[in-house]
Design a protein around this motif. Sequence first.
Motif, short mmCIF file in Angstrom:
data_model
loop_
_atom_site.label_atom_id
_atom_site.label_comp_id
_atom_site.label_asym_id
_atom_site.label_seq_id
_atom_site.Cartn_x
_atom_site.Cartn_y
_atom_site.Cartn_z
N GLU A 185 49.10 45.98 37.13
CA GLU A 185 49.15 45.88 38.59
C GLU A 185 48.94 44.45 39.07
OE1 GLU A 185 47.30 50.35 39.45
OE2 GLU A 185 46.29 48.58 40.23
N LEU A 186 48.02 43.75 38.39
CA LEU A 186 47.65 42.41 38.85
C LEU A 186 48.68 41.33 38.51
CD1 LEU A 186 43.84 42.37 37.92
CD2 LEU A 186 44.82 42.47 40.22
N TYR A 234 52.58 50.67 38.96
CA TYR A 234 52.02 49.35 38.68
C TYR A 234 52.38 48.33 39.75
CZ TYR A 234 51.39 51.81 34.33
OH TYR A 234 51.04 52.75 33.40
N ALA A 235 52.67 48.81 40.96
CA ALA A 235 52.84 47.89 42.08
C ALA A 235 51.58 47.06 42.23
CB ALA A 235 53.11 48.69 43.35
N ALA A 236 51.72 45.87 42.82
CA ALA A 236 50.55 45.03 43.06
C ALA A 236 49.54 45.79 43.93
CB ALA A 236 50.99 43.74 43.76
N PRO A 237 48.25 45.54 43.73
CA PRO A 237 47.24 46.18 44.58
C PRO A 237 47.55 45.93 46.05
CG PRO A 237 46.17 45.03 42.77
CD PRO A 237 47.63 44.66 42.71
N ARG A 238 47.29 46.93 46.86
CA ARG A 238 47.47 46.76 48.30
C ARG A 238 46.43 45.76 48.82
NH1 ARG A 238 47.04 51.63 51.62
NH2 ARG A 238 48.84 50.91 52.79
N PRO A 239 46.76 45.01 49.87
CA PRO A 239 45.79 44.06 50.42
C PRO A 239 44.57 44.81 50.94
CG PRO A 239 48.01 43.77 51.37
CD PRO A 239 48.03 45.04 50.59
N LYS A 240 43.42 44.42 50.51
CA LYS A 240 42.21 45.10 51.00
C LYS A 240 40.99 44.23 50.69
CE LYS A 240 43.18 48.75 48.80
NZ LYS A 240 43.23 50.10 48.21
N THR A 241 39.88 44.59 51.25
CA THR A 241 38.64 43.86 51.02
C THR A 241 38.05 44.28 49.69
OG1 THR A 241 38.25 43.86 53.38
CG2 THR A 241 36.37 43.35 51.96
N VAL A 242 37.91 43.30 48.79
CA VAL A 242 37.31 43.59 47.49
C VAL A 242 36.06 42.74 47.35
CG1 VAL A 242 37.66 43.64 45.00
CG2 VAL A 242 39.59 44.08 46.53
N VAL A 243 34.94 43.38 47.37
CA VAL A 243 33.67 42.66 47.28
C VAL A 243 33.40 42.28 45.82
CG1 VAL A 243 31.16 42.84 47.62
CG2 VAL A 243 32.74 43.92 49.25
N TRP A 268 34.95 39.99 43.71
CA TRP A 268 36.04 39.80 42.76
C TRP A 268 36.65 38.44 42.93
CZ3 TRP A 268 37.70 41.69 38.41
CH2 TRP A 268 38.97 41.33 37.95
N PRO A 269 36.93 37.67 41.90
CA PRO A 269 36.63 38.06 40.51
C PRO A 269 35.13 37.96 40.22
CG PRO A 269 37.74 35.93 40.59
CD PRO A 269 37.66 36.41 42.00
#
Lengths: 256, 256, 256, 256, 256, 256
Positions: free
Chosen positions: A86-87, A225-234, A236-237
């Motif tokens: 996905e990434l 395996y589409a790219a992750p949807r835009p969202k808030t990821v606390v 990361w990395p």
Amino acid sequence: MRILVANVNTTQSMTDSIAAQARSVAAPGTEIVGLTPSFGADSCEGNFESYLAAIAVMDAVVSYPEPFDAVIQAGYGEHGREGLQELLDVPVVDITEAAASTAMFLGHKYSVITTLDRAVPLIEDRLKLAGLDARCASVRASGMAVLELEEEPERAVEAIIEQALIAVRDDKAEVIVLGCGGMAGLDEAIRRRAGVPVVDGVASAVIIAEGLVRMGLSTSKVRTYAAPRPKTVVGWPLSAVAAPSAAAPAVAEVAR
Amino acid sequence: MRILVANVNTTQSMTDSIAAQARSVAAPGTEIVGLTPSFGADSCEGNFESYLAAIAVMDAVVSYPEPFDAVIQAGYGEHGREGLQELLDVPVVDITEAAASTAMFLGHKYSVITTLDRAVPLIEDRLKLAGLDARCASVRASGMAVLELEEEPERAVEAIIEQALIAVRDDKAEVIVLGCGGMAGLDEAIRRRAGVPVVDGVASAVIIAEGLVRMGLSTSKVRTYAAPRPKTVVGWPLSAVAAPSAAAPAVAEVAR
Amino acid sequence: MRILVANVNTTQSMTDSIAAQARSVAAPGTEIVGLTPSFGADSCEGNFESYLAAIAVMDAVVSYPEPFDAVIQAGYGEHGREGLQELLDVPVVDITEAAASTAMFLGHKYSVITTLDRAVPLIEDRLKLAGLDARCASVRASGMAVLELEEEPERAVEAIIEQALIAVRDDKAEVIVLGCGGMAGLDEAIRRRAGVPVVDGVASAVIIAEGLVRMGLSTSKVRTYAAPRPKTVVGWPLSAVAAPSAAAPAVAEVAR
Amino acid sequence: MRILVANVNTTQSMTDSIAAQARSVAAPGTEIVGLTPSFGADSCEGNFESYLAAIAVMDAVVSYPEPFDAVIQAGYGEHGREGLQELLDVPVVDITEAAASTAMFLGHKYSVITTLDRAVPLIEDRLKLAGLDARCASVRASGMAVLELEEEPERAVEAIIEQALIAVRDDKAEVIVLGCGGMAGLDEAIRRRAGVPVVDGVASAVIIAEGLVRMGLSTSKVRTYAAPRPKTVVGWPLSAVAAPSAAAPAVAEVAR
Amino acid sequence: MRILVANVNTTQSMTDSIAAQARSVAAPGTEIVGLTPSFGADSCEGNFESYLAAIAVMDAVVSYPEPFDAVIQAGYGEHGREGLQELLDVPVVDITEAAASTAMFLGHKYSVITTLDRAVPLIEDRLKLAGLDARCASVRASGMAVLELEEEPERAVEAIIEQALIAVRDDKAEVIVLGCGGMAGLDEAIRRRAGVPVVDGVASAVIIAEGLVRMGLSTSKVRTYAAPRPKTVVGWPLSAVAAPSAAAPAVAEVAR
Amino acid sequence: MRILVANVNTTQSMTDSIAAQARSVAAPGTEIVGLTPSFGADSCEGNFESYLAAIAVMDAVVSYPEPFDAVIQAGYGEHGREGLQELLDVPVVDITEAAASTAMFLGHKYSVITTLDRAVPLIEDRLKLAGLDARCASVRASGMAVLELEEEPERAVEAIIEQALIAVRDDKAEVIVLGCGGMAGLDEAIRRRAGVPVVDGVASAVIIAEGLVRMGLSTSKVRTYAAPRPKTVVGWPLSAVAAPSAAAPAVAEVAR
């Protein structure tokens, strides 16, 4: 072409031997870069370590500063390959699947010889999900822990051969797959003794990764395996926000 | 009896509604504790977020300071349950499996209605690994993103009912499973409209977790889910060594 | 809540011990009613007896004069559950499926230990139809006949443990399921000796039946388990038209 | 050679047409005896009636006063065949399996066209247990009730052909199986219209039963279908202890 | 009715014994014609010989100058049946499938006892493709080469019985299938010793072929087995253009 | 390294385009030799032609006078690969398997788009036997005959794209496999239009064959693919004893 080969544990010497195995079959012009995760266990022998490795490998790959053409996840039976797919826009090859896929061109059935008995169900599950289990005769444990493979290579070879011969005789395997990234380089000795083709996952993955790049193929992005949807990821990395050290507590103290 | 119900995303309001759903079926004397991971995505809609959640849930559970009797992982189709089983001596129940298992007592075939199409293969894979797919008629997407379920519950109910009716008519489902932790509480409305039993994973998991505790049963430790072997694990638990903040970069910037 | 627990054979003492096992895990406020069929065999150890039991259990349940909230069919691997689901609006739980379903929350693979070798294929068939066989490592016979379980409980425990240990060692089972209603109450002794979780079907079924009632769930009526269509049925219920007595000929004389 | 052909319902005219179909393919010297159960439903369209039929057929067969060489159970997708195999030393052939087995010699995939939609899962389950489902393209319902087949044969032919054509076009069936004993004799008309081989279960079963007798083969008695163990069976055979009459209550009143 | 029974190897004495076995069960009025290919191996014990036999059998059948009603391909586990079905309008019955199909009417599981170990995977593959493998307990090798069956029938019977008994005891087979055309006629001796039904493929195929003809059924021509499309085929039939002689080189010289 | 790429039909121009496709991905130093069978059909579109091709390819390969390092069988869904593996010590790669295996590294499910509908079951069967079908979403026919692909490439691309888009939308394929050797070279155009990775079997097979040689791996000789046993084979190789000419009768006249 540059291929990142990601070890799943934090043991640098294992990264080195995996990278050496990869280089031994890489085509001229292919650069192999070994990656070691910055956190996680010094060997993966169960789901807890494997899930941690899944994230640690993604972290290491997305933090790698240079461009690359393909990624190989060099842990046998580990979690995480789908996340990498996905990434990334470049091909991702898991050695579990690369080895099984290669073995199926060589005989009617294959067996995997891995490290500890507790790893067997993980490998069986990965092969089932990959749809590569129909011709798997068995997954057998040699009884060697991951780090023992490096420390006692002669004993490892003996233990693997013992199980390989049982797999050929009783399970009707015609091909043996080495079921641990840490077994890289033992294939030749085992092949000689067991009398059947012996497939190494790292080498197989290099062939497949190179081939996908040469054919201009990469992961389909239309669904799973589409790219992750835009969202808030606390957080990361993780390596960017964490300050782990070797003094961090071992899991045994934490878990029980 | 105390049961930890772990949300897989960082959205506190979703933890609250999951815990409320759990409390609505819990027996008198069962304390439900909702856990929210300290890192990860605000919603899980793919493998990357799901792997991160796997680790974040383990981190939250092992960091919980009080004793507890069972853990429910309240994400539908997510990774990580096996890791929790290794780390803990108490029963671990995944809502994906709890719901499927419950549905199979109610009809010949069941269908899962989930959020986005990209989550369908993840759920199919979890059900296949759990060996609970043989009577699954289909996994269908409502097209609602996870966070939209909370924001627009009426539209969510309509979208889910639309797919449920197709599942009953075309896929021959006789039972509908709500395929997202965020759908907790919508079951009654959908049951009324679809005319078939509607199974909620969180409620099912509470019943099963309570039951295992009452029967004195917990995870087998003889093989797959034995405690992790003693080893050096760098950076665990992650929350102890990391200082993540909401200002951490969203994955979209990192990934592409 | 009142739950009918139907024995599949005509042996009253077995009904009593099944009901006792059910009561031992039932929640406060749950009334357990043991039912004994008015015709059929004193033990079910094959398809002939099992088909007779299927009808005898339906007969006993529809003849029960009081209201009830759920029915448990307490025979392991027997026919008939689908018929009950058609005849009733309340949930029906078969102990074969309840036990398998419960075992799957406790380990990667489970094995069933049953009575005689001839019962093994019946159980395998029921698990296959129920879609609960994918993680069944084996079904093994202890060699004890159904009625011997009551007469010689110590020998029964030994015979079951012997097979359980083989299942764990050779078949890689991580959980043991007791594959006979007549084994109710032996779980604790076996669990202690075998070192793995031991699942009793009657107890599991009580948990599941209570849970379905608490969640307001019952059998889907849209297709497979819709009520029987109105039609002329000669001789139903059988107990209303028959005058069977213990003097009726045993099958051995009839059959050969 | 004498072959008993047992109808599964109490409708004598259906027994007659089944026996006529059997006679139309029987070899010279084969005597076909039609049996009608003395209790049960006038048509089987669900599990309740089917389980009752299982016992009623066994009752009728063991009560038949003359010797016979084989038994055909002439209900499509019904319970009971395994019980007959235990009770008898002569071959037992179920028309569901006979038809599927025959169809597999005629094309790559076959479809079954049955009566009502609710019968579809029963047939699917029987084929799965028989291990004859791998090449079954679909089981489709014509929407005709069992007794309507006799009353309105023209409409039945049309309804079956409609589904047969869909099965060929959409499900890629190459052979059609008539999925109801009551369809005996319709095969020729449907074959003409559908353009593919049409297999009748009763005819197929006669061929197979005759063949087994000619080859001197009968049911294996070493395990699953060994004769019932000697034991006390209350009320067997049921017809010997019961006095059912046509005035017995229809199930609809009993069940709801 | 005339049935062609095609041997798959060039050994005339084997054709004779196969034809004799066919005649022993054929109905009065059925003429059995044994065909021997004009090219190929004197015994088929692997894919190379089997593919050659596939073509040689088609060649022999299409070159047969008289009309016929059905064809039996009398090699166990061999290639080619689908090609015959395309070329012919009459039914084609393969003995591998005929035997498996027959065995399934006689017991819960069957095992095949064949010649050499190397033939086992071929048979497993044919049964899988035929969708007749679900109830196959095992395929076992007696260790006898094809031609040794004729030369040493007593030793063959012993070797087959030894494996049959293991199949019954360990693999839980309830029926034994003789897995080689060259075993025709050994069934009676083995049946007596093994105590379970023993199925001969040639006899089974005769029953099925006769039955299909009596029922007026033949291969569906709507898709997979439609006649070959008109096209230029160089060198067909091969026997018309070739002048092979017994002096042609054995494969061993060619292949290595 | 020299790789033989064997066309399965007698059309030289198709051999040429297959060889060109192979050369386009071959590594520097790899010599691609295209082989055309000396007998058989000008296109393979069914089992009859495919079986003939199996033998004709073996004949052509064993008659090739120079040494070689690997063989590619360049027919999609054709018979014969196992025979080649027995006859040769070098690796044999079938394009059906090479393409499926490659597609599985690129997406969760793949679909094959082939020529005529009648070829679909052959391909499904080959994938099932190869154990590569678990992630195959569908095999779809474009309706183009093999030779039409060359004559009308634009129409072929349109017809393939139409089915590819349906496969992605309805069957949830994420990768498209070109299911005919004659489609070699169309991949780029289709990939552009369909928006998903498009896998060509010939290219994939070259990568795999080269890789096996580089890794020093070849067919296991311990069981299934051991060299044929020494025996008398009449008329082999066929091309040495036959004198076929283009004037030989087309199959249509022979077959009907």
